[in-house]
Design a protein around this motif. Structure first.
Motif, PDB file in Angstrom:
ATOM      1  N   SER A  91       2.821 -11.927  14.391  1.00  0.00           N
ATOM      2  CA  SER A  91       2.776 -11.257  13.124  1.00  0.00           C
ATOM      3  C   SER A  91       3.395 -12.297  12.061  1.00  0.00           C
ATOM      4  CB  SER A  91       3.786 -10.114  13.009  1.00  0.00           C
ATOM      5  OG  SER A  91       3.669  -9.283  11.850  1.00  0.00           O
ATOM      6  N   TYR A  92       4.347 -13.176  12.332  1.00  0.00           N
ATOM      7  CA  TYR A  92       4.724 -14.123  11.316  1.00  0.00           C
ATOM      8  C   TYR A  92       3.555 -15.227  11.017  1.00  0.00           C
ATOM      9  CZ  TYR A  92       7.943 -17.516   9.193  1.00  0.00           C
ATOM     10  OH  TYR A  92       8.523 -18.448   8.357  1.00  0.00           O
ATOM     11  N   LEU A  93       3.160 -15.714  12.029  1.00  0.00           N
ATOM     12  CA  LEU A  93       2.360 -16.741  11.841  1.00  0.00           C
ATOM     13  C   LEU A  93       1.077 -16.423  11.194  1.00  0.00           C
ATOM     14  CD1 LEU A  93       2.773 -18.617  15.269  1.00  0.00           C
ATOM     15  CD2 LEU A  93       3.497 -19.410  12.974  1.00  0.00           C
ATOM     16  N   PHE A  94       0.571 -15.198  11.538  1.00  0.00           N
ATOM     17  CA  PHE A  94      -0.982 -14.752  11.246  1.00  0.00           C
ATOM     18  C   PHE A  94      -1.019 -13.761  10.072  1.00  0.00           C
ATOM     19  CE2 PHE A  94      -1.426 -15.975  15.802  1.00  0.00           C
ATOM     20  CZ  PHE A  94      -1.561 -17.211  15.456  1.00  0.00           C
ATOM     21  N   ASN A  95       0.351 -13.257   9.581  1.00  0.00           N
ATOM     22  CA  ASN A  95       0.072 -12.570   8.356  1.00  0.00           C
ATOM     23  C   ASN A  95      -0.304 -13.153   7.316  1.00  0.00           C
ATOM     24  OD1 ASN A  95       0.578 -10.432   6.497  1.00  0.00           O
ATOM     25  ND2 ASN A  95       2.651 -10.293   7.086  1.00  0.00           N
ATOM     26  N   SER A  96      -1.047 -12.816   6.246  1.00  0.00           N
ATOM     27  CA  SER A  96      -1.490 -13.558   5.265  1.00  0.00           C
ATOM     28  C   SER A  96      -0.965 -13.201   3.963  1.00  0.00           C
ATOM     29  CB  SER A  96      -3.131 -13.369   5.002  1.00  0.00           C
ATOM     30  OG  SER A  96      -3.271 -11.880   4.681  1.00  0.00           O
ATOM     31  N   TYR A  97      -0.700 -12.070   3.570  1.00  0.00           N
ATOM     32  CA  TYR A  97       0.042 -11.393   2.423  1.00  0.00           C
ATOM     33  C   TYR A  97       0.601 -10.294   2.319  1.00  0.00           C
ATOM     34  CZ  TYR A  97      -5.085 -10.033   1.130  1.00  0.00           C
ATOM     35  OH  TYR A  97      -6.211  -9.743   1.288  1.00  0.00           O
ATOM     36  N   TYR A  98       0.407  -9.549   3.456  1.00  0.00           N
ATOM     37  CA  TYR A  98       0.807  -8.260   3.605  1.00  0.00           C
ATOM     38  C   TYR A  98       2.375  -7.874   3.458  1.00  0.00           C
ATOM     39  CZ  TYR A  98      -4.025  -7.370   4.488  1.00  0.00           C
ATOM     40  OH  TYR A  98      -5.324  -7.267   4.274  1.00  0.00           O
ATOM     41  N   ASN A  99       2.991  -7.980   2.397  1.00  0.00           N
ATOM     42  CA  ASN A  99       4.479  -7.847   2.385  1.00  0.00           C
ATOM     43  C   ASN A  99       5.206  -6.709   2.899  1.00  0.00           C
ATOM     44  OD1 ASN A  99       4.830 -10.397   0.433  1.00  0.00           O
ATOM     45  ND2 ASN A  99       3.762  -9.121  -0.939  1.00  0.00           N
ATOM     46  N   ALA A 100       4.128  -5.543   2.971  1.00  0.00           N
ATOM     47  CA  ALA A 100       4.930  -4.390   3.470  1.00  0.00           C
ATOM     48  C   ALA A 100       4.995  -4.418   5.100  1.00  0.00           C
ATOM     49  CB  ALA A 100       3.915  -3.331   3.228  1.00  0.00           C
ATOM     50  N   VAL A 101       4.231  -5.512   5.834  1.00  0.00           N
ATOM     51  CA  VAL A 101       4.119  -5.591   7.229  1.00  0.00           C
ATOM     52  C   VAL A 101       5.467  -6.309   7.636  1.00  0.00           C
ATOM     53  CG1 VAL A 101       2.981  -6.758   9.245  1.00  0.00           C
ATOM     54  CG2 VAL A 101       1.571  -5.445   7.322  1.00  0.00           C
ATOM     55  N   GLY A 102       5.689  -7.320   6.581  1.00  0.00           N
ATOM     56  CA  GLY A 102       6.917  -8.157   6.809  1.00  0.00           C
ATOM     57  C   GLY A 102       6.659  -9.675   6.583  1.00  0.00           C
ATOM     58  N   ALA A 399      -4.455   2.332  -2.447  1.00  0.00           N
ATOM     59  CA  ALA A 399      -4.012   2.892  -1.157  1.00  0.00           C
ATOM     60  C   ALA A 399      -2.602   2.703  -0.890  1.00  0.00           C
ATOM     61  CB  ALA A 399      -4.870   2.494   0.175  1.00  0.00           C
ATOM     62  N   LYS A 400      -1.793   3.842  -0.482  1.00  0.00           N
ATOM     63  CA  LYS A 400      -0.638   3.710  -0.100  1.00  0.00           C
ATOM     64  C   LYS A 400      -0.287   2.552   1.167  1.00  0.00           C
ATOM     65  CE  LYS A 400       0.751   8.021  -1.874  1.00  0.00           C
ATOM     66  NZ  LYS A 400       1.337   9.493  -1.552  1.00  0.00           N
ATOM     67  N   GLY A 401       0.766   1.904   1.057  1.00  0.00           N
ATOM     68  CA  GLY A 401       1.184   1.129   2.229  1.00  0.00           C
ATOM     69  C   GLY A 401       0.666  -0.186   2.543  1.00  0.00           C
ATOM     70  N   ALA A 402       0.772  -0.957   3.377  1.00  0.00           N
ATOM     71  CA  ALA A 402       0.181  -2.316   3.234  1.00  0.00           C
ATOM     72  C   ALA A 402      -1.227  -2.435   3.101  1.00  0.00           C
ATOM     73  CB  ALA A 402       0.813  -2.769   4.795  1.00  0.00           C
ATOM     74  N   ILE A 403      -2.086  -1.301   3.691  1.00  0.00           N
ATOM     75  CA  ILE A 403      -3.536  -1.496   3.368  1.00  0.00           C
ATOM     76  C   ILE A 403      -3.691  -1.696   1.550  1.00  0.00           C
ATOM     77  CG2 ILE A 403      -5.809  -0.299   3.305  1.00  0.00           C
ATOM     78  CD1 ILE A 403      -5.038  -1.739   6.147  1.00  0.00           C
ATOM     79  N   GLY A 404      -3.002  -1.057   0.974  1.00  0.00           N
ATOM     80  CA  GLY A 404      -3.248  -0.838  -0.398  1.00  0.00           C
ATOM     81  C   GLY A 404      -3.002  -2.368  -1.156  1.00  0.00           C
ATOM     82  N   GLU A 405      -2.369  -3.297  -0.344  1.00  0.00           N
ATOM     83  CA  GLU A 405      -2.294  -4.778  -0.879  1.00  0.00           C
ATOM     84  C   GLU A 405      -3.558  -5.566  -0.737  1.00  0.00           C
ATOM     85  OE1 GLU A 405       1.631  -6.865   0.058  1.00  0.00           O
ATOM     86  OE2 GLU A 405       1.839  -5.190   1.564  1.00  0.00           O
TER      87      GLU A 405
END
Length: 455
Positions: A91-102, A399-405
């Motif tokens: 999740s740390y390496l492959f998250n792009s820009y979803y701040n709500a995820v982490g 949208a609400k949450g990480a998808i909204g990013e």
């Protein structure tokens, strides 16, 4: 005699039968899109997967992993109770820009990650694909509509990364003085030949004279733009709303290399009167003298493509130009770029046909024919800059949450592009599709269509 548990299980099976055909169709679509990503990787050597040639680009290995991480994060971890997440660092390496995820790894340092290896990345994709097939069978019925939309979002997201994969690979290969070709899986040259000398295309040349540019007129009026309906679209494509347009005209075709070369040879990059202030700053700071991938050798112009280095084909649509360059060319030509509403209204009655990635040309091609008074090359070949800033439509709400990013937080300091390119999938593009990039970016397949008339 049936127990309450038996009746509950029977009722659940009956309900799941309702979504059964939809699940099968979505699973087939999932396999198709995911397989095409790996198909595009077939010409690569192992070393090609890891290099990051600039901060805006990402290694091929990262694209493969990130698109898998999307399904793991937004589908499997929430929609398949039996799923157990993969390595915690993924999740740390492959998250792009979803701040709500982490938190996430620094984008500009993705090329520094040699582990997981390419082989382990493909194993990760296989694990996610197997779990997704399980999801299509056993995913919760009461959340199917919600999760099916996110699956479609993930598939369209992967198609975006297929295009980024090609443009990132092109930029990476262009940094090699041997000018190696990516080419298509069926046409790739042997690695031994590529390692000995630059690959120079022997086809194309200067090409035939382009078809004449005509002007197609549209009347003033109140029009509706934006997406509506049940088919998939990104949230930034709506809500549908009304706009007023004055009379305007669009050029019947794209600007060609030959036409843009006239701008170059007329001192276009040396004349500040054609440039926006930040564009003129970019010209001087980055020493632009021609579109990205153009190169002058012994008085003759060449262009680097995914097929290697070749003589500039004057009849091909010009590509790899920034918004600043597109705007400067339009001013030099005495015209302007179209607005986003103008482009969409002009495309309403046109079929979504063109030179897309499925053709595997991986490059814009010359226009061969068009009917009198018709617009050509509106879809495929190159994305077309508009003079419209990327901003929300009236009534838009993320949208609400990480998808909204996904889209909303980028609605600042960028310009809208329309129409898709030779690296875009035909099943991905729509006439309401709003792509966007910062005005100084050049590594995408982006070109120019002129407009004129009252603003």
């Amino acid at each position: 005699m049936k127990t309450a548990i038996d009746e509950t299980i029977t009722a659940r099976k009956r309900i799941q039968l309702k979504s059964g055909p939809a699940r099968k169709r979505l699973a087939a679509r999932y396999r198709e899109v995911r397989a095409f990503s790996e198909h595009l990787c077939r010409p690569l050597q192992t070393e090609d997967y890891v290099i990051q040639s600039m901060p805006d680009a990402s290694p091929a290995k990262w694209h493969l992993a990130h698109t898998s991480w999307f399904f793991e994060t937004f589908i499997l971890q929430t929609g398949l109770p039996s799923y157990r997440p993969s390595e915690s660092l993924n999740s740390y390496l492959f998250n792009s820009y979803y701040n709500a995820v982490g938190p996430m790894h620094c984008r500009a340092r993705r090329g520094m990650i040699s582990r997981p290896t390419v082989e382990e990345t493909y194993q990760y994709r296989q694990q996610i694909d197997a779990a997704m097939m399980d999801f299509f069978v056993r995913g919760p019925e009461d959340r199917w509509r919600e999760l099916a939309f996110i699956v479609m979002l993930g598939l369209n997201h992967e198609q975006q990364h297929q295009e980024l994969f090609l443009t990132d690979i092109k930029h990476m290969l262009s940094q090699n003085p041997l000018c190696p070709a990516y080419s298509g899986p069926e046409n790739r040259e042997g690695s031994e030949r590529r390692s000995r000398r630059p690959a120079i295309r022997r086809h194309g040349g200067n090409g035939r004279a382009p078809l004449p540019m005509r002007w197609v007129s549209f009347s003033e009026g109140i029009y509706s733009i934006g997406h509506e309906g049940e088919d998939f679209a990104f949230d930034n494509e709506g809500p549908r709303h009304r706009v007023f347009l004055d009379d305007f005209q669009l050029a019947s075709r794209l600007v060609t290399n030959g036409e843009y070369l006239a701008f170059v040879e007329n001192g276009g990059y040396e004349r500040p009167e054609f440039w926006l202030s930040p564009g003129w700053f970019a010209v001087n700071e980055q020493k632009w003298r021609a579109p990205l991938y153009w190169e002058k050798r012994e008085g003759e112009w060449f262009a680097f493509t995914l097929a290697g280095l070749g003589k500039l084909n004057l009849s091909e649509p010009v590509c790899h130009v920034s918004y600043f360059e597109a705007d400067a060319y339009a001013r030099w030509a005495g015209e302007r770029l179209p607005t986003e509403p103008e482009w969409e209204i002009a495309s309403v009655n046109l079929p979504v046909l063109g030179n897309f990635v499925e053709e595997q040309h991986f490059h814009p091609v010359p226009l061969r024919q068009t009917g009198s008074g018709e617009l050509a090359q509106m879809f495929g070949d190159v994305w077309e800059w508009t003079q419209s800033s990327y901003s929300p439509y009236p009534g838009y709400a993320p949208a609400k949450g990480a998808i909204g990013e996904y889209n909303g937080k980028f609605m600042c300091n960028q310009y809208v592009l329309r129409g898709g390119s030779c690296a875009t999938s035909q099943t991905h593009i729509r006439r309401t599709y709003r792509n966007f990039f910062a005005p100084d970016r050049r590594w995408q397949f982006v070109g120019i269509r002129l407009a004129k008339g009252a603003l």
